[in-house]
Design a protein around this motif. Sequence first.
Motif, PDB file in Angstrom:
ATOM      1  N   ARG A 268       0.619   5.825  -0.423  1.00  0.00           N
ATOM      2  CA  ARG A 268      -0.252   6.997  -0.238  1.00  0.00           C
ATOM      3  C   ARG A 268       0.289   8.143  -1.078  1.00  0.00           C
ATOM      4  O   ARG A 268       1.496   8.409  -1.076  1.00  0.00           O
ATOM      5  CB  ARG A 268      -0.276   7.404   1.223  1.00  0.00           C
ATOM      6  CG  ARG A 268      -1.146   8.618   1.524  1.00  0.00           C
ATOM      7  CD  ARG A 268      -1.110   9.020   2.999  1.00  0.00           C
ATOM      8  NE  ARG A 268      -1.531   7.919   3.844  1.00  0.00           N
ATOM      9  CZ  ARG A 268      -0.751   7.329   4.773  1.00  0.00           C
ATOM     10  NH1 ARG A 268       0.489   7.743   4.963  1.00  0.00           N
ATOM     11  NH2 ARG A 268      -1.206   6.338   5.504  1.00  0.00           N
TER      12      ARG A 268
ATOM     13  N   THR B 117      -4.909   6.690  -0.796  1.00  0.00           N
ATOM     14  CA  THR B 117      -4.145   5.453  -0.751  1.00  0.00           C
ATOM     15  C   THR B 117      -4.449   4.583  -1.968  1.00  0.00           C
ATOM     16  O   THR B 117      -5.550   4.640  -2.533  1.00  0.00           O
ATOM     17  CB  THR B 117      -4.425   4.645   0.532  1.00  0.00           C
ATOM     18  OG1 THR B 117      -5.819   4.355   0.600  1.00  0.00           O
ATOM     19  CG2 THR B 117      -3.971   5.382   1.765  1.00  0.00           C
TER      20      THR B 117
ATOM     21  N   LYS C 225      -4.648  -2.255   1.181  1.00  0.00           N
ATOM     22  CA  LYS C 225      -5.010  -1.027   1.883  1.00  0.00           C
ATOM     23  C   LYS C 225      -6.187  -1.309   2.801  1.00  0.00           C
ATOM     24  O   LYS C 225      -6.979  -2.221   2.554  1.00  0.00           O
ATOM     25  CB  LYS C 225      -5.301   0.115   0.920  1.00  0.00           C
ATOM     26  CG  LYS C 225      -6.551   0.005   0.103  1.00  0.00           C
ATOM     27  CD  LYS C 225      -6.693   1.221  -0.814  1.00  0.00           C
ATOM     28  CE  LYS C 225      -7.980   1.187  -1.579  1.00  0.00           C
ATOM     29  NZ  LYS C 225      -8.192   2.403  -2.346  1.00  0.00           N
TER      30      LYS C 225
ATOM     31  N   THR D 241       0.836  -1.200   0.000  1.00  0.00           N
ATOM     32  CA  THR D 241       0.000   0.000   0.000  1.00  0.00           C
ATOM     33  C   THR D 241       0.870   1.249   0.000  1.00  0.00           C
ATOM     34  O   THR D 241       1.867   1.311   0.729  1.00  0.00           O
ATOM     35  CB  THR D 241      -0.928   0.002   1.237  1.00  0.00           C
ATOM     36  OG1 THR D 241      -1.718  -1.192   1.213  1.00  0.00           O
ATOM     37  CG2 THR D 241      -1.846   1.205   1.246  1.00  0.00           C
TER      38      THR D 241
END
Length: 139
Positions: A25, A32, A125, A23
């Motif tokens: 961002r 995300t 995520k 994941t």
Amino acid sequence: MVSADGTIMPADDVPSDTTALFTIRERNDGTTHEAVLIDTDDGIEAWLNHCMHFTHIGLDKGSGAEYRDGEIVCTNHGAMFAADTGYCTFGPCEGARLDAVSIAVENGSVKLADERYEFVATGPKDDETDLTSTSNVEF
């Protein structure tokens, strides 16, 4: 696992027969995204985890993407993407390319090198919204 220096995982842990999910961002707005790593004949590649046919559908649904003959397969509609270039070779989005995520291999570790993103964690995520499709192609 969160790493302050952008380390995603040891390079030796990146699979060559499926994908590893992580994941990231966006630095500018905090959105995300999931991304995948795969070890190809040309080195380790990273792509955003979505099919170019319908970008809300993940290629890796949490246990690794379907992979065969050097191509990542979208199990929802059968699109096939060359793992080393991201190019769609077959399916409803033929000719499109997966969105690349810049990485670097340093001292045996894969690190996020894409200035647009910051590393969050390995794995999917944290999102309660289910945007998967119920139509699946059997492989």
